[in-house]
Design a protein around this motif. Structure first.
Motif, PDB file in Angstrom:
ATOM      1  N   PRO A 112       0.813  -1.231   0.000  1.00  0.00           N
ATOM      2  CA  PRO A 112       0.000   0.000   0.000  1.00  0.00           C
ATOM      3  C   PRO A 112       0.845   1.281   0.000  1.00  0.00           C
ATOM      4  CG  PRO A 112      -0.930  -1.575   1.537  1.00  0.00           C
ATOM      5  CD  PRO A 112       0.389  -2.147   1.073  1.00  0.00           C
ATOM      6  N   SER A 113       2.067   1.231   0.534  1.00  0.00           N
ATOM      7  CA  SER A 113       2.946   2.410   0.586  1.00  0.00           C
ATOM      8  C   SER A 113       3.489   2.784  -0.784  1.00  0.00           C
ATOM      9  CB  SER A 113       4.133   2.127   1.514  1.00  0.00           C
ATOM     10  OG  SER A 113       4.987   1.146   0.928  1.00  0.00           O
ATOM     11  N   GLY A 114       3.364   1.888  -1.761  1.00  0.00           N
ATOM     12  CA  GLY A 114       3.948   2.108  -3.076  1.00  0.00           C
ATOM     13  C   GLY A 114       5.213   1.293  -3.297  1.00  0.00           C
ATOM     14  N   GLN A 115       5.791   0.765  -2.242  1.00  0.00           N
ATOM     15  CA  GLN A 115       6.979  -0.102  -2.326  1.00  0.00           C
ATOM     16  C   GLN A 115       6.631  -1.347  -3.135  1.00  0.00           C
ATOM     17  OE1 GLN A 115      10.157   0.010  -0.757  1.00  0.00           O
ATOM     18  NE2 GLN A 115      10.698  -2.003  -1.518  1.00  0.00           N
ATOM     19  N   VAL A 116       7.539  -1.774  -4.009  1.00  0.00           N
ATOM     20  CA  VAL A 116       7.379  -3.017  -4.753  1.00  0.00           C
ATOM     21  C   VAL A 116       8.593  -3.894  -4.460  1.00  0.00           C
ATOM     22  CG1 VAL A 116       7.147  -4.099  -7.020  1.00  0.00           C
ATOM     23  CG2 VAL A 116       6.060  -1.879  -6.585  1.00  0.00           C
ATOM     24  N   ASP A 117       8.361  -5.087  -3.939  1.00  0.00           N
ATOM     25  CA  ASP A 117       9.427  -6.053  -3.682  1.00  0.00           C
ATOM     26  C   ASP A 117       9.328  -7.143  -4.735  1.00  0.00           C
ATOM     27  OD1 ASP A 117      10.381  -4.751  -1.409  1.00  0.00           O
ATOM     28  OD2 ASP A 117       9.013  -5.828  -0.081  1.00  0.00           O
ATOM     29  N   LYS A 118      10.467  -7.443  -5.382  1.00  0.00           N
ATOM     30  CA  LYS A 118      10.515  -8.463  -6.428  1.00  0.00           C
ATOM     31  C   LYS A 118      11.455  -9.578  -5.985  1.00  0.00           C
ATOM     32  CE  LYS A 118       9.546  -5.194 -10.101  1.00  0.00           C
ATOM     33  NZ  LYS A 118       9.933  -4.653 -11.406  1.00  0.00           N
ATOM     34  N   LEU A 119      10.955 -10.809  -6.068  1.00  0.00           N
ATOM     35  CA  LEU A 119      11.726 -11.990  -5.670  1.00  0.00           C
ATOM     36  C   LEU A 119      11.649 -13.007  -6.801  1.00  0.00           C
ATOM     37  CD1 LEU A 119       9.919 -11.970  -2.308  1.00  0.00           C
ATOM     38  CD2 LEU A 119      12.342 -11.516  -2.483  1.00  0.00           C
ATOM     39  N   SER A 120      12.576 -13.965  -6.809  1.00  0.00           N
ATOM     40  CA  SER A 120      12.543 -14.984  -7.855  1.00  0.00           C
ATOM     41  C   SER A 120      13.002 -16.331  -7.321  1.00  0.00           C
ATOM     42  CB  SER A 120      13.416 -14.555  -9.045  1.00  0.00           C
ATOM     43  OG  SER A 120      14.748 -14.378  -8.649  1.00  0.00           O
ATOM     44  N   ASN A 121      12.636 -17.367  -8.074  1.00  0.00           N
ATOM     45  CA  ASN A 121      13.020 -18.757  -7.773  1.00  0.00           C
ATOM     46  C   ASN A 121      12.735 -19.160  -6.334  1.00  0.00           C
ATOM     47  OD1 ASN A 121      13.982 -19.337 -10.406  1.00  0.00           O
ATOM     48  ND2 ASN A 121      15.835 -18.175  -9.945  1.00  0.00           N
ATOM     49  N   ILE A 122      11.459 -19.120  -5.961  1.00  0.00           N
ATOM     50  CA  ILE A 122      11.048 -19.472  -4.604  1.00  0.00           C
ATOM     51  C   ILE A 122      10.449 -20.876  -4.633  1.00  0.00           C
ATOM     52  CG2 ILE A 122       9.620 -18.817  -2.642  1.00  0.00           C
ATOM     53  CD1 ILE A 122       9.640 -15.960  -3.907  1.00  0.00           C
ATOM     54  N   SER A 123      11.024 -21.777  -3.870  1.00  0.00           N
ATOM     55  CA  SER A 123      10.576 -23.173  -3.851  1.00  0.00           C
ATOM     56  C   SER A 123       9.161 -23.303  -3.313  1.00  0.00           C
ATOM     57  CB  SER A 123      11.514 -24.018  -2.988  1.00  0.00           C
ATOM     58  OG  SER A 123      12.797 -24.040  -3.543  1.00  0.00           O
ATOM     59  N   ALA A 124       8.417 -24.239  -3.887  1.00  0.00           N
ATOM     60  CA  ALA A 124       7.080 -24.569  -3.400  1.00  0.00           C
ATOM     61  C   ALA A 124       7.210 -25.358  -2.105  1.00  0.00           C
ATOM     62  CB  ALA A 124       6.339 -25.396  -4.446  1.00  0.00           C
ATOM     63  N   GLY A 125       6.079 -25.621  -1.462  1.00  0.00           N
ATOM     64  CA  GLY A 125       6.076 -26.460  -0.264  1.00  0.00           C
ATOM     65  C   GLY A 125       6.475 -25.733   0.997  1.00  0.00           C
ATOM     66  N   GLN A 126       6.300 -24.413   1.014  1.00  0.00           N
ATOM     67  CA  GLN A 126       6.692 -23.648   2.184  1.00  0.00           C
ATOM     68  C   GLN A 126       5.839 -22.394   2.332  1.00  0.00           C
ATOM     69  OE1 GLN A 126      10.627 -21.912   1.945  1.00  0.00           O
ATOM     70  NE2 GLN A 126      10.446 -21.533  -0.252  1.00  0.00           N
ATOM     71  N   THR A 127       5.878 -21.849   3.541  1.00  0.00           N
ATOM     72  CA  THR A 127       5.300 -20.541   3.826  1.00  0.00           C
ATOM     73  C   THR A 127       6.468 -19.590   4.001  1.00  0.00           C
ATOM     74  OG1 THR A 127       3.406 -21.520   4.959  1.00  0.00           O
ATOM     75  CG2 THR A 127       3.855 -19.192   5.408  1.00  0.00           C
ATOM     76  N   VAL A 128       6.504 -18.542   3.182  1.00  0.00           N
ATOM     77  CA  VAL A 128       7.564 -17.550   3.298  1.00  0.00           C
ATOM     78  C   VAL A 128       6.998 -16.287   3.932  1.00  0.00           C
ATOM     79  CG1 VAL A 128       8.970 -18.417   1.387  1.00  0.00           C
ATOM     80  CG2 VAL A 128       7.221 -16.707   0.932  1.00  0.00           C
ATOM     81  N   THR A 129       7.776 -15.665   4.793  1.00  0.00           N
ATOM     82  CA  THR A 129       7.417 -14.382   5.380  1.00  0.00           C
ATOM     83  C   THR A 129       8.223 -13.320   4.656  1.00  0.00           C
ATOM     84  OG1 THR A 129       6.950 -15.378   7.521  1.00  0.00           O
ATOM     85  CG2 THR A 129       7.352 -12.998   7.494  1.00  0.00           C
ATOM     86  N   ILE A 130       7.520 -12.352   4.076  1.00  0.00           N
ATOM     87  CA  ILE A 130       8.163 -11.275   3.335  1.00  0.00           C
ATOM     88  C   ILE A 130       7.933  -9.976   4.093  1.00  0.00           C
ATOM     89  CG2 ILE A 130       8.213  -9.978   1.172  1.00  0.00           C
ATOM     90  CD1 ILE A 130       7.183 -12.555  -0.209  1.00  0.00           C
ATOM     91  N   GLN A 131       9.029  -9.314   4.443  1.00  0.00           N
ATOM     92  CA  GLN A 131       8.943  -8.024   5.127  1.00  0.00           C
ATOM     93  C   GLN A 131       9.143  -6.921   4.092  1.00  0.00           C
ATOM     94  OE1 GLN A 131      11.100  -7.664   8.785  1.00  0.00           O
ATOM     95  NE2 GLN A 131      11.289  -5.453   8.566  1.00  0.00           N
ATOM     96  N   GLU A 132       8.313  -5.909   4.185  1.00  0.00           N
ATOM     97  CA  GLU A 132       8.348  -4.792   3.251  1.00  0.00           C
ATOM     98  C   GLU A 132       9.748  -4.190   3.178  1.00  0.00           C
ATOM     99  OE1 GLU A 132       5.671  -0.780   2.423  1.00  0.00           O
ATOM    100  OE2 GLU A 132       5.606  -1.745   4.389  1.00  0.00           O
ATOM    101  N   GLY A 133      10.320  -4.182   1.973  1.00  0.00           N
ATOM    102  CA  GLY A 133      11.639  -3.605   1.758  1.00  0.00           C
ATOM    103  C   GLY A 133      12.798  -4.516   2.088  1.00  0.00           C
ATOM    104  N   SER A 134      12.544  -5.684   2.695  1.00  0.00           N
ATOM    105  CA  SER A 134      13.627  -6.583   3.113  1.00  0.00           C
ATOM    106  C   SER A 134      13.592  -7.939   2.429  1.00  0.00           C
ATOM    107  CB  SER A 134      13.577  -6.805   4.628  1.00  0.00           C
ATOM    108  OG  SER A 134      13.733  -5.588   5.298  1.00  0.00           O
ATOM    109  N   GLY A 135      12.531  -8.261   1.725  1.00  0.00           N
ATOM    110  CA  GLY A 135      12.416  -9.568   1.087  1.00  0.00           C
ATOM    111  C   GLY A 135      12.023 -10.652   2.074  1.00  0.00           C
ATOM    112  N   ILE A 136      12.442 -11.877   1.792  1.00  0.00           N
ATOM    113  CA  ILE A 136      12.084 -13.025   2.642  1.00  0.00           C
ATOM    114  C   ILE A 136      12.903 -12.977   3.927  1.00  0.00           C
ATOM    115  CG2 ILE A 136      12.072 -15.542   2.847  1.00  0.00           C
ATOM    116  CD1 ILE A 136      11.628 -15.671  -0.186  1.00  0.00           C
TER     117      ILE A 136
END
Length: 159
Positions: A112-136
């Motif tokens: 909502p702040s306008g920040q866009v985080d882009k990640l790649s090659n994330i394995s299935a079978g898990q729950t990832v926690t993504i923090q705004e501006g910091s990634g996983i």
């Protein structure tokens, strides 16, 4: 889907969550003046990826964020919302079905702040926690199916 879905019920609320950390969403419904029903999803053989958001500039739960996932040629997106049904709250984790795919090729979080985080090659079978501006910031692989114990008076298996 089982006999529980065939019987009429006067229901008022519904909420979903992965109550046993197996990557498949389960459903809890409450009935008018009656018992709740937990429909435990045991039918999943495909892969999934679950995403929990932690806002820093945006609100702490990331409500209003849009997450876009690309896996193989498939693209999907979800907006994280609060509230789900009458007097009910579903978990604030987004679940993306990846089918036979073993990873998400790309994942974008539009906060909502306008920040866009882009990640790649994330394995299935898990729950990832993504923090705004910091990634996983953390991940948790799915566990084995377990028997849930608690106050729910009825549990139905969904296939």
């Amino acid at each position: 889907m089982g006999s529980a879905f065939a019987a009429p019920k006067v229901a008022r609320g519904a909420a979903y969550a992965d109550v046993d950390n197996d990557g498949s969403l389960d459903l809890l419904i409450t009935t008018n003046g009656g018992r709740p029903y937990l429909f435990h999803n045991e039918g999943s053989t495909n892969h999934s990826l679950r995403v929990k958001l932690v806002g820093t500039k945006s609100n702490r739960d990331g409500i209003g964020s849009v997450v876009r996932v690309t896996s193989s040629k498939d693209q999907q997106w979800q907006m994280l919302r609060s509230g789900s049904s009458y007097l009910s709250q579903s978990e604030l984790v987004l679940t993306f079905g990846l089918g036979a795919g073993s990873k998400a090729d790309s994942l974008e979080v539009h906060w909502p702040s306008g920040q866009v985080d882009k990640l790649s090659n994330i394995s299935a079978g898990q729950t990832v926690t993504i923090q705004e501006g910091s990634g996983i910031t953390s991940s948790r692989t799915y566990g084995k199916q377990s028997t849930r114990k608690g106050p729910v008076s009825s549990s139905e298996k969904v296939r």
